[in-house]
Design an enzyme around this catalytic site. Structure first.
Site, PDB file in Angstrom:
ATOM      1  N   HIS A  29       0.833  -1.200   0.000  1.00 22.65           N
ATOM      2  CA  HIS A  29       0.000   0.000   0.000  1.00 22.65           C
ATOM      3  C   HIS A  29       0.869   1.251   0.000  1.00 22.65           C
ATOM      4  O   HIS A  29       2.064   1.202   0.256  1.00 22.65           O
ATOM      5  CB  HIS A  29      -0.965   0.003   1.198  1.00 22.65           C
ATOM      6  CG  HIS A  29      -0.287  -0.097   2.528  1.00 22.65           C
ATOM      7  ND1 HIS A  29       0.167  -1.282   3.057  1.00 22.65           N
ATOM      8  CD2 HIS A  29       0.017   0.848   3.441  1.00 22.65           C
ATOM      9  CE1 HIS A  29       0.717  -1.075   4.235  1.00 22.65           C
ATOM     10  NE2 HIS A  29       0.658   0.222   4.497  1.00 22.65           N
ATOM     11  N   CYS A  64       4.322  10.392   9.730  1.00 22.88           N
ATOM     12  CA  CYS A  64       4.108   9.415   8.671  1.00 22.88           C
ATOM     13  C   CYS A  64       2.641   9.030   8.624  1.00 22.88           C
ATOM     14  O   CYS A  64       1.885   9.303   9.560  1.00 22.88           O
ATOM     15  CB  CYS A  64       4.996   8.187   8.851  1.00 22.88           C
ATOM     16  SG  CYS A  64       4.926   7.452  10.474  1.00 22.88           S
ATOM     17  N   HIS A  66      -0.734   7.361   5.764  1.00 26.72           N
ATOM     18  CA  HIS A  66      -1.225   6.806   4.508  1.00 26.72           C
ATOM     19  C   HIS A  66      -2.225   7.782   3.885  1.00 26.72           C
ATOM     20  O   HIS A  66      -3.053   8.332   4.611  1.00 26.72           O
ATOM     21  CB  HIS A  66      -1.967   5.494   4.755  1.00 26.72           C
ATOM     22  CG  HIS A  66      -1.199   4.501   5.559  1.00 26.72           C
ATOM     23  ND1 HIS A  66      -1.272   4.435   6.935  1.00 26.72           N
ATOM     24  CD2 HIS A  66      -0.339   3.544   5.174  1.00 26.72           C
ATOM     25  CE1 HIS A  66      -0.489   3.463   7.361  1.00 26.72           C
ATOM     26  NE2 HIS A  66       0.086   2.907   6.324  1.00 26.72           N
ATOM     27  N   GLU A  84      -1.073  15.229  13.354  1.00 28.90           N
ATOM     28  CA  GLU A  84      -0.147  14.572  14.270  1.00 28.90           C
ATOM     29  C   GLU A  84       0.743  15.570  15.019  1.00 28.90           C
ATOM     30  O   GLU A  84       0.867  15.490  16.238  1.00 28.90           O
ATOM     31  CB  GLU A  84       0.717  13.587  13.473  1.00 28.90           C
ATOM     32  CG  GLU A  84       1.412  12.557  14.299  1.00 28.90           C
ATOM     33  CD  GLU A  84       1.960  11.428  13.439  1.00 28.90           C
ATOM     34  OE1 GLU A  84       3.194  11.324  13.346  1.00 28.90           O
ATOM     35  OE2 GLU A  84       1.158  10.658  12.857  1.00 28.90           O
ATOM     36  N   GLU A 109       3.714  -4.157   7.723  1.00 32.88           N
ATOM     37  CA  GLU A 109       3.837  -2.939   6.927  1.00 32.88           C
ATOM     38  C   GLU A 109       4.514  -3.349   5.628  1.00 32.88           C
ATOM     39  O   GLU A 109       5.664  -3.803   5.638  1.00 32.88           O
ATOM     40  CB  GLU A 109       4.682  -1.878   7.639  1.00 32.88           C
ATOM     41  CG  GLU A 109       3.955  -1.078   8.679  1.00 32.88           C
ATOM     42  CD  GLU A 109       2.930  -0.093   8.137  1.00 32.88           C
ATOM     43  OE1 GLU A 109       2.516  -0.208   6.960  1.00 32.88           O
ATOM     44  OE2 GLU A 109       2.525   0.778   8.896  1.00 32.88           O
ATOM     45  N   GLU A 111       4.932  -1.428   2.283  1.00 35.89           N
ATOM     46  CA  GLU A 111       4.621  -0.092   1.776  1.00 35.89           C
ATOM     47  C   GLU A 111       5.537   0.352   0.652  1.00 35.89           C
ATOM     48  O   GLU A 111       6.704  -0.022   0.606  1.00 35.89           O
ATOM     49  CB  GLU A 111       4.756   0.950   2.906  1.00 35.89           C
ATOM     50  CG  GLU A 111       3.795   0.754   4.034  1.00 35.89           C
ATOM     51  CD  GLU A 111       3.881   1.857   5.076  1.00 35.89           C
ATOM     52  OE1 GLU A 111       2.876   2.043   5.776  1.00 35.89           O
ATOM     53  OE2 GLU A 111       4.933   2.515   5.208  1.00 35.89           O
TER      54      GLU A 111
END
Length: 177
Positions: A29, A64, A66, A84, A109, A111
């Site tokens: 992803h 970090c 998505h 964040e 993860e 990615e």
């Protein structure tokens, strides 16, 4: 329920999936990592809260996350930086890389991580649901601590720190003391 973007090896979108399910299945992803420096050539890093779904209590890059389904990666990076870390700043794309990390709780993860850099010098208030602690560190101090205490840092952050692209950026953009 947050839907994130599932991609193929060429970072082409092939679908979406609920965030936790994507990590349970280990599907490739799209993600991003942000590195924010200040005028003193220090990098802002943060400690993830203990209740994060993986890598809790570990130190990592500034921010970090998505992109959500139908969200452009740059817009997602700015959104997440505000959510964040409590601030926004112009960001520049540096490079992207692929990694896979399996965690003790069974999550994966997998990615294609798009790395962005920026600068920021003002005050901010972090989101305590996301950030347990934060600090500004020089790259030299950080690399020294990562070499001595690698268990204190997230997998992807260590991958970024040892990349040729990150080291080239540091060499050409920061005045190291």
């Amino acid at each position: 329920m947050t839907e994130i973007i599932v991609v193929n090896e060429h970072d082409e979108e092939i679908g979406t999936g609920e965030k936790l399910w994507v990590h349970q299945q280990g599907l490739l992803h799209r993600a991003f990592s942000i590195l924010v420096f200040n005028e003193n050539n220090e990098l802002l890093i943060h400690q993830r809260t203990s209740h994060k779904y993986h890598s809790g209590d570990l130190w990592t890059n500034t921010c970090c996350g998505h992109p959500n389904a139908n969200e452009e990666i740059g817009a997602a990076a700015h959104r997440r930086l505000g959510e964040e870390m409590g601030f926004d700043t112009p960001l520049e794309f540096l490079y992207k890389f692929q990694y896979r990390a399996e965690f003790e709780n069974g999550l994966v993860e997998h990615e294609i991580d798009n790395v962005f850099v920026g600068t920021y010098n003002d005050s901010f208030v972090v989101n305590p649901e996301e950030v347990a602690d934060y600090k500004w560190v020089t790259v030299d101090e950080l690399l020294d601590d990562v070499s001595k205490n690698p268990q204190n840092y997230t997998f992807w952050f260590k991958e970024i720190l040892k990349s040729d692209e990150f080291m080239a950026f540091v060499a050409s953009n920061l005045v190291l003391v």
